[in-house]
Design a protein around this motif. Structure first.
Motif, mmCIF file in Angstrom:
data_model
loop_
_atom_site.group_PDB
_atom_site.id
_atom_site.type_symbol
_atom_site.label_atom_id
_atom_site.label_comp_id
_atom_site.label_asym_id
_atom_site.label_seq_id
_atom_site.Cartn_x
_atom_site.Cartn_y
_atom_site.Cartn_z
ATOM 1 N N LEU A 156 0.819 -1.207 0.000
ATOM 2 C CA LEU A 156 0.000 0.000 0.000
ATOM 3 C C LEU A 156 0.858 1.264 0.000
ATOM 4 C CD1 LEU A 156 -2.762 1.387 0.233
ATOM 5 C CD2 LEU A 156 -2.593 1.129 2.714
ATOM 6 N N PHE A 157 1.843 1.310 0.885
ATOM 7 C CA PHE A 157 2.639 2.522 1.012
ATOM 8 C C PHE A 157 3.582 2.738 -0.165
ATOM 9 C CE2 PHE A 157 1.325 2.215 5.472
ATOM 10 C CZ PHE A 157 1.044 3.549 5.735
ATOM 11 N N GLN A 158 3.962 1.670 -0.884
ATOM 12 C CA GLN A 158 4.775 1.846 -2.077
ATOM 13 C C GLN A 158 4.007 2.584 -3.165
ATOM 14 O OE1 GLN A 158 6.169 -2.082 -3.095
ATOM 15 N NE2 GLN A 158 8.073 -1.843 -1.950
ATOM 16 N N ARG A 159 2.685 2.461 -3.151
ATOM 17 C CA ARG A 159 1.855 3.174 -4.127
ATOM 18 C C ARG A 159 1.579 4.605 -3.697
ATOM 19 N NH1 ARG A 159 -2.881 -1.402 -5.078
ATOM 20 N NH2 ARG A 159 -1.527 -3.085 -5.824
ATOM 21 N N ARG A 164 11.788 6.415 -0.942
ATOM 22 C CA ARG A 164 12.356 5.083 -0.833
ATOM 23 C C ARG A 164 12.531 4.672 0.616
ATOM 24 N NH1 ARG A 164 15.465 2.950 -4.779
ATOM 25 N NH2 ARG A 164 15.273 1.101 -3.448
ATOM 26 N N PHE A 165 12.331 3.401 0.885
ATOM 27 C CA PHE A 165 12.552 2.768 2.188
ATOM 28 C C PHE A 165 11.512 3.149 3.238
ATOM 29 C CE2 PHE A 165 16.765 3.962 0.366
ATOM 30 C CZ PHE A 165 17.068 2.729 -0.184
ATOM 31 N N PHE A 166 10.623 4.111 2.948
ATOM 32 C CA PHE A 166 9.605 4.490 3.930
ATOM 33 C C PHE A 166 8.593 3.373 4.115
ATOM 34 C CE2 PHE A 166 5.542 6.507 5.101
ATOM 35 C CZ PHE A 166 5.929 7.154 6.269
#
Length: 248
Positions: A156-159, A164-166
């Motif tokens: 979800l958070f990658q979208r 990066r890396f969060f």
């Protein structure tokens, strides 16, 4: 350059781009591009590949071409498909135009499993990793729950977030909190085993492997940069769990 030479260069660059974006090693990308060029009658070609770009030239007289790579993922099916096209080119089964269209089809194709399927696989793998790390069977179901929640969070958070890396940091933080809660209510027993098993689907195993293989092949720039990428990802995972323990 004539039209045929231009098309051959486009085929080489497209093959390298697909492979690099799909998680292939740097030396494999370079080798594939040079083999394709050699099969089409350009044995003196040169390629220089880094994780963020491809530089390719056919000879000393032609201008070099460059492609920037901004997105990378793991799709070994596409790497295998490009290798198959490369073998067909080496066997003189495809002309440059046919090869280019096949590579375009590979680039546009998507054979990844659905998000629910990948989440279920990550959850089951988390439970199995917990047992493999000598956890108790009572921790199997909590690890499945935490692993599934962590993989859902990272997807979800990658979208939503481009930093990066969060996403790995937030996912590991959620895993740590949920594991702590399940142990607190008595659903699990060994907190460390549950967390270790649950974060395993997030660990950048392919990036670490590619970094080592690139270093062994003599590609120092790519190997070090991929190693740094893997290290920062692992650091983000560890930091998320560490914050949970700090708040305990």
């Amino acid at each position: 350059m004539n039209d045929i030479t231009t098309k051959i260069i486009e085929v080489c660059l497209l093959a390298g781009k697909i492979m690099l974006q799909s998680g292939a090693e740097t030396y494999r990308v370079e080798d594939t591009m040079m083999r394709i060029a050699s099969a089409y009658g350009m044995p003196s070609s040169n390629s220089y590949v880094t994780p963020t770009g491809i530089l390719f030239s056919t000879d000393s007289l032609s201008p070099a071409k460059i492609i920037r790579i901004s997105e990378r993922t793991t799709d070994l099916h596409k790497v295998s498909a490009v290798n198959n096209v490369s073998r067909m080119i080496g066997n003189q089964e495809l002309n440059p135009s046919e090869a280019y269209h096949k590579l375009k089809d590979i680039e546009c194709s998507s054979v990844q499993f659905s998000v629910p399927m990948r989440t279920a696989a990550a959850a089951l793998a988390s439970g199995c990793f917990t047992i493999m790390f000598q956890g108790q069977w009572v921790d199997f179901l909590p690890a499945i729950l935490c692993g599934g929640a962590g993989y859902t969070a990272v997807s979800l958070f990658q979208r939503l977030v481009q930093v990066r890396f969060f996403s790995e940091f937030i996912a590991s933080f959620i895993i740590g909190l949920l594991s702590l809660f399940l142990v607190y209510i008595g659903a699990g027993k060994e907190l460390d085993k549950i967390i270790i098993g649950s974060v395993m689907p997030l660990v950048p195993g392919l990036a670490i492997t590619n970094a080592i293989r690139d270093l062994m092949a003599g590609h120092l720039v790519s190997g070090l940069s991929k190693g740094a990428d893997a290290f920062l990802t692992a650091f983000a995972i560890g930091a998320g769990v560490a914050v949970v323990f700090t708040l305990m």
